[in-house]
Design an enzyme around this catalytic site. Structure first.
Site, PDB file in Angstrom:
ATOM      1  N   ASP A 118      -5.284   2.884  -4.021  1.00  0.00           N
ATOM      2  CA  ASP A 118      -6.604   2.852  -3.394  1.00  0.00           C
ATOM      3  C   ASP A 118      -6.872   4.045  -2.476  1.00  0.00           C
ATOM      4  O   ASP A 118      -7.983   4.197  -1.971  1.00  0.00           O
ATOM      5  CB  ASP A 118      -6.839   1.524  -2.647  1.00  0.00           C
ATOM      6  CG  ASP A 118      -5.861   1.277  -1.508  1.00  0.00           C
ATOM      7  OD1 ASP A 118      -4.969   2.122  -1.281  1.00  0.00           O
ATOM      8  OD2 ASP A 118      -5.992   0.216  -0.849  1.00  0.00           O
ATOM      9  N   ARG A 119      -5.875   4.892  -2.254  1.00  0.00           N
ATOM     10  CA  ARG A 119      -6.081   6.075  -1.404  1.00  0.00           C
ATOM     11  C   ARG A 119      -6.034   7.342  -2.248  1.00  0.00           C
ATOM     12  O   ARG A 119      -5.526   7.344  -3.360  1.00  0.00           O
ATOM     13  CB  ARG A 119      -5.020   6.142  -0.303  1.00  0.00           C
ATOM     14  CG  ARG A 119      -5.042   4.939   0.614  1.00  0.00           C
ATOM     15  CD  ARG A 119      -4.050   5.083   1.743  1.00  0.00           C
ATOM     16  NE  ARG A 119      -3.986   3.852   2.503  1.00  0.00           N
ATOM     17  CZ  ARG A 119      -3.815   3.785   3.824  1.00  0.00           C
ATOM     18  NH1 ARG A 119      -3.702   4.894   4.527  1.00  0.00           N
ATOM     19  NH2 ARG A 119      -3.752   2.620   4.443  1.00  0.00           N
ATOM     20  N   ASP A 131      -1.810   6.676  -3.660  1.00  0.00           N
ATOM     21  CA  ASP A 131      -0.736   5.986  -2.939  1.00  0.00           C
ATOM     22  C   ASP A 131      -0.133   4.861  -3.764  1.00  0.00           C
ATOM     23  O   ASP A 131      -0.394   4.732  -4.958  1.00  0.00           O
ATOM     24  CB  ASP A 131      -1.256   5.470  -1.600  1.00  0.00           C
ATOM     25  CG  ASP A 131      -2.212   4.289  -1.764  1.00  0.00           C
ATOM     26  OD1 ASP A 131      -2.923   4.243  -2.789  1.00  0.00           O
ATOM     27  OD2 ASP A 131      -2.253   3.430  -0.871  1.00  0.00           O
ATOM     28  N   SER A 160       0.815  -1.209   0.000  1.00  0.00           N
ATOM     29  CA  SER A 160       0.000   0.000   0.000  1.00  0.00           C
ATOM     30  C   SER A 160       0.850   1.260   0.000  1.00  0.00           C
ATOM     31  O   SER A 160       1.606   1.517  -0.926  1.00  0.00           O
ATOM     32  CB  SER A 160      -0.957  -0.032   1.193  1.00  0.00           C
ATOM     33  OG  SER A 160      -1.852   1.057   1.146  1.00  0.00           O
ATOM     34  N   HIS A 161       0.731   2.047   1.062  1.00  0.00           N
ATOM     35  CA  HIS A 161       1.369   3.361   1.146  1.00  0.00           C
ATOM     36  C   HIS A 161       2.757   3.288   1.759  1.00  0.00           C
ATOM     37  O   HIS A 161       3.377   4.332   1.995  1.00  0.00           O
ATOM     38  CB  HIS A 161       0.488   4.290   1.978  1.00  0.00           C
ATOM     39  CG  HIS A 161       0.145   3.713   3.327  1.00  0.00           C
ATOM     40  ND1 HIS A 161      -0.665   2.608   3.456  1.00  0.00           N
ATOM     41  CD2 HIS A 161       0.509   4.067   4.566  1.00  0.00           C
ATOM     42  CE1 HIS A 161      -0.776   2.315   4.740  1.00  0.00           C
ATOM     43  NE2 HIS A 161      -0.081   3.180   5.440  1.00  0.00           N
ATOM     44  N   LYS A 187     -11.289   0.369  -1.642  1.00  0.00           N
ATOM     45  CA  LYS A 187     -11.277   1.826  -1.789  1.00  0.00           C
ATOM     46  C   LYS A 187     -10.599   2.164  -3.106  1.00  0.00           C
ATOM     47  O   LYS A 187      -9.871   1.339  -3.659  1.00  0.00           O
ATOM     48  CB  LYS A 187     -10.581   2.486  -0.596  1.00  0.00           C
ATOM     49  CG  LYS A 187      -9.247   1.909  -0.163  1.00  0.00           C
ATOM     50  CD  LYS A 187      -8.803   2.572   1.130  1.00  0.00           C
ATOM     51  CE  LYS A 187      -7.525   1.968   1.672  1.00  0.00           C
ATOM     52  NZ  LYS A 187      -7.766   0.846   2.593  1.00  0.00           N
ATOM     53  N   ASP A 232      -0.555   1.586  -4.117  1.00  0.00           N
ATOM     54  CA  ASP A 232      -1.375   0.649  -4.890  1.00  0.00           C
ATOM     55  C   ASP A 232      -2.642   1.276  -5.445  1.00  0.00           C
ATOM     56  O   ASP A 232      -3.485   0.579  -6.003  1.00  0.00           O
ATOM     57  CB  ASP A 232      -1.720  -0.580  -4.044  1.00  0.00           C
ATOM     58  CG  ASP A 232      -2.603  -0.260  -2.855  1.00  0.00           C
ATOM     59  OD1 ASP A 232      -2.560   0.889  -2.365  1.00  0.00           O
ATOM     60  OD2 ASP A 232      -3.337  -1.158  -2.389  1.00  0.00           O
TER      61      ASP A 232
END
Length: 545
Positions: free
Chosen positions: A283-284, A279, A114-115, A378, A281
């Protein structure tokens, strides 16, 4: 001829998936059989995978390509009929959810942390998503972990690597591996939800400028295809658009600290009208106007309040869902619309049942994640397009839209303070001490604040009745203010203590206060109650959002 190899192995004790799969440093994943053990544990925990379709892709971080080759050969050895893999090994998390749902896939394996930063010594992650496109529920992740503790062998095909850069089909034994355009399905879905013609008119008008920062992460190809090619935004609108294994040495977390270069651009007097970052991947999201930051909590509330302006949501919302630490701003919109607002634990998987049961249409977390029932993750670029669609219809600035929202609903002053990489022992002890004090808190007065309730949040799923307990410590006051403490499970070292502070202000004449100033007495109170500075040994949090 390709043959299936059965390889003997021994369990690793540290393969318990967190809220977003298994996340460790790259060298941990590079240990002999470490990744293979976990992938085999996933396959062993699933019933009926023979001849089914699996989706595989990741955010392009270091070790992504090597891991995908291993997974493809193991999927073939374990009997999957087809594997869809993103070109170059790339699939954003929302795009993977989209591809799983569109193709009726059995599930998917998403490679991302992710982030978190990427690179040879940085973070890597593996997450399994189920057939609805969402993260595996706890019963599956628990079964995977149980299997990792007893695994003795794994299956892998003895075969050459697949060319991930060429779109088309390849045979791995009896399994068809199809390399797909990583952007096409996702972009097509976005076009069904949003008024692309109206957004294109806005971006082509000559008096509205946008800046999209992909932080050298996965959304670069998506943002370039959608904004610059489909919506005719000028070349260069997408910055840092080439995914890099180490994210260009940056931290792919779209907040005011790690996306500072975008913030600097947006806070110039002649800055663009709209800015956004996503981010690692994809999703943010972070949304900015000129000289104006939109908190994720306010963003969810604004999208919900204006949803019927957008084609995909013209018929209205069935409900809203937010994670417990997210501010109560969306609750006020739900109340006015006469719909339910569900308060869930942190973790996108808790929204899945609500979306599947059509109890909620929009959902969001304060940690820069927003989404809807179009997928089961998300979705950063979806949120950006939603904002642009609203801007195209209302023809107001981002700041004006948010301030108009506050004037209607009141403002929830809200901030999150992160203390990252804190020693796990003291952090855990702090939470235990707080838990021990909760029962005696209601009715106590701290300065001008009287405690209305104090608990360790527990959630009973309204769809399947499952219970999640110990989800964060809430201390609520009689004036509607809240302070919340959580330990985060998304990092790979130490513990992250998250403090959330919220205060509601109905008086529009006070809405322009600085957020930290408006919350100062509550922040001080939180330190006194939890002994944050003493526990962490720090005067300031690592990140304030």
């Amino acid at each position: 001829m390709t043959t299936v190899q059965t390889v003997s192995t021994q369990p690793y004790p540290d393969q318990k998936p967190g809220t977003s799969g298994l996340r460790k440093k790259v060298p941990t994943f590079q240990q002999p059989n470490y990744l293979q053990n976990f992938i085999q544990a996933i396959f062993d925990s699933l019933d009926g995978i023979q001849n089914q379709t699996l989706v595989v892709g990741g955010d392009g971080r270091y070790y992504n390509r090597e891991a995908i080759q291993i997974i493809l050969k193991m999927a073939a050895a374990n009997g999957f009929g087809k594997v869809l893999v993103g070109q170059g090994g790339i699939l954003s998390t929302p795009a993977a959810s989209c591809v799983i749902r569109k193709n009726g896939a059995f599930g998917g394996i998403i490679l991302s942390a992710s982030h978190n930063p990427g690179g040879p010594k940085e973070d890597f992650g593996v997450k399994y998503n189920v057939s609805n496109g969402g993260p595996a529920p706890e019963k599956i992740t628990s079964a995977i972990f149980d299997r990792t503790k007893t695994i003795t062998e794994y299956k892998i095909l003895d075969a050459s690597d697949v060319d991930l850069d060429r779109i088309g089909s390849t045979q791995l034994g009896h399994t068809t591996v199809e390399v797909i355009d990583c952007v096409a399905d996702y972009a097509a879905q976005m076009e069904t939800l949003f008024d692309f013609a109206a957004i294109q008119d806005l971006l082509s008008s000559g008096n509205f400028r946008i800046c999209i920062d992909s932080l050298h992460a996965v959304t670069g190809p998506y943002a370039t295809a959608i904004f610059e090619r489909r919506l005719n935004a000028p070349a260069g609108t997408v910055q840092n658009g080439v995914p890099l294994e180490d994210f260009g040495g940056g931290h792919p977390d779209p907040n005011l600290v790690y996306a500072k270069s975008l913030v600097d651009v947006m806070f110039q007097d002649d800055g663009p009208d709209f800015g956004a970052a996503s981010d690692g991947d994809g999703d943010r999201n972070m949304v900015l106007g000129r000289n104006f930051f939109v908190t994720p909590s306010d963003s969810l509330a604004v999208l919900a309040a204006n949803a019927t302006l957008v084609p995909g949501y013209r018929s209205g919302l069935t409900g809203i869902a937010r994670s417990m630490p997210t501010s109560q701003a969306p609750d006020r919109v739900a109340e006015k619309l006469g719909i339910e607002c569900y308060e869930t634990p942190t973790g996108w998987k808790f929204f899945g049942n609500l979306l599947d049961a059509d109890k909620a249409t929009l959902c969001g977390e304060e940690s820069f994640g927003t989404g809807s029932n179009h997928i089961r993750e998300k979705d950063g670029l979806w949120a950006v397009l939603f904002w642009l669609n609203i801007l195209a219809v209302k023809k107001q600035s981002v700041e004006d839209i948010v301030k108009e929202h506050w004037a209607t609903y009141g403002r929830n002053f809200y901030s999150r303070h992160d203390y990252e990489a804190v020693a796990s022992g003291p952090a855990t002890q702090m939470m235990e001490t707080l838990r021990g004090a909760l029962a005696s808190m209601p009715g106590q007065t701290f300065g001008k604040y009287e405690v209305a309730y104090a608990d360790d949040f527990s959630y009973t799923d309204p769809v399947d009745g499952s219970v999640a307990s110990k989800q964060g410590i809430r201390i609520g006051f009689t004036d509607g203010s809240r302070i919340i403490f959580r330990l985060s499970g998304t990092g790979t070292e130490g513990a992250t203590i998250r403090l959330y502070v919220e205060r509601y202000e109905a008086d529009a004449s006070k809405h322009d206060q600085d957020t930290q100033a408006a919350l100062a007495d509550l922040i001080q109170l939180a330190d006194e109650i939890a002994q944050l500075k003493a526990t962490t040994g720090r005067d300031q949090p690592t990140v304030i959002t």
